[in-house]
Motif scaffolding. Structure first.
Motif, mmCIF file in Angstrom:
data_model
loop_
_atom_site.group_PDB
_atom_site.id
_atom_site.type_symbol
_atom_site.label_atom_id
_atom_site.label_comp_id
_atom_site.label_asym_id
_atom_site.label_seq_id
_atom_site.Cartn_x
_atom_site.Cartn_y
_atom_site.Cartn_z
ATOM 1 N N GLY A 83 -0.936 5.314 -8.885
ATOM 2 C CA GLY A 83 -0.241 5.981 -7.791
ATOM 3 C C GLY A 83 -1.194 6.554 -6.763
ATOM 4 N N HIS A 84 -2.258 7.180 -7.249
ATOM 5 C CA HIS A 84 -3.250 7.736 -6.328
ATOM 6 C C HIS A 84 -3.984 6.635 -5.566
ATOM 7 N N LEU A 85 -4.326 5.564 -6.251
ATOM 8 C CA LEU A 85 -5.002 4.448 -5.590
ATOM 9 C C LEU A 85 -4.131 3.835 -4.506
ATOM 10 N N LEU A 86 -2.886 3.582 -4.818
ATOM 11 C CA LEU A 86 -1.978 2.991 -3.828
ATOM 12 C C LEU A 86 -1.740 3.942 -2.654
ATOM 13 N N TYR A 87 -1.723 5.234 -2.941
ATOM 14 C CA TYR A 87 -1.568 6.207 -1.862
ATOM 15 C C TYR A 87 -2.757 6.147 -0.906
ATOM 16 N N TRP A 88 -3.971 6.088 -1.447
ATOM 17 C CA TRP A 88 -5.147 6.054 -0.577
ATOM 18 C C TRP A 88 -5.228 4.749 0.194
ATOM 19 N N VAL A 89 -4.868 3.653 -0.425
ATOM 20 C CA VAL A 89 -4.862 2.369 0.292
ATOM 21 C C VAL A 89 -3.848 2.419 1.438
ATOM 22 N N ALA A 90 -2.661 2.928 1.152
ATOM 23 C CA ALA A 90 -1.638 3.033 2.195
ATOM 24 C C ALA A 90 -2.075 3.995 3.292
ATOM 25 N N SER A 91 -2.771 5.055 2.932
ATOM 26 C CA SER A 91 -3.243 6.011 3.935
ATOM 27 C C SER A 91 -4.252 5.374 4.874
ATOM 28 N N TRP A 92 -5.186 4.601 4.341
ATOM 29 C CA TRP A 92 -6.171 3.941 5.193
ATOM 30 C C TRP A 92 -5.528 2.893 6.085
ATOM 31 N N ILE A 93 -4.575 2.163 5.544
ATOM 32 C CA ILE A 93 -3.860 1.187 6.372
ATOM 33 C C ILE A 93 -3.108 1.902 7.490
ATOM 34 N N ALA A 94 -2.490 3.036 7.167
ATOM 35 C CA ALA A 94 -1.756 3.803 8.167
ATOM 36 C C ALA A 94 -2.689 4.329 9.255
ATOM 37 N N VAL A 95 -3.869 4.814 8.880
ATOM 38 C CA VAL A 95 -4.825 5.313 9.874
ATOM 39 C C VAL A 95 -5.232 4.191 10.824
#
Length: 64
Positions: free
Chosen positions: A6-18
């Motif tokens: 969950g944490h990994l997917l959150y960080w990946v999604a955050s970088w994509i969003a940025v």
């Protein structure tokens, strides 16, 4: 294990969003000068949706 995923997917999604939000702002501010084409704002909106989806995934898998 699900918490880490969950944490990994959150960080990946955050970088994509940025990247999407920054790219959308560049497109909107620099490449649509004459008529302010809303494509850049659409990209920014999808970036926000990606970020929210990442938060929802983290909440579901990590229990936060």
């Amino acid at each position: 294990m699900a918490s880490r995923l969950g944490h990994l997917l959150y960080w990946v999604a955050s970088w994509i969003a940025v990247i999407m939000i920054a790219g959308g702002m560049v497109v909107w501010l620099y490449f649509s000068r004459p008529n302010y084409d809303p494509l850049g704002l659409l990209i920014v909106g999808f970036g926000i949706i990606v970020w929210l989806a990442g938060r929802a995934i983290r909440h579901r898998l990590a229990g936060r």
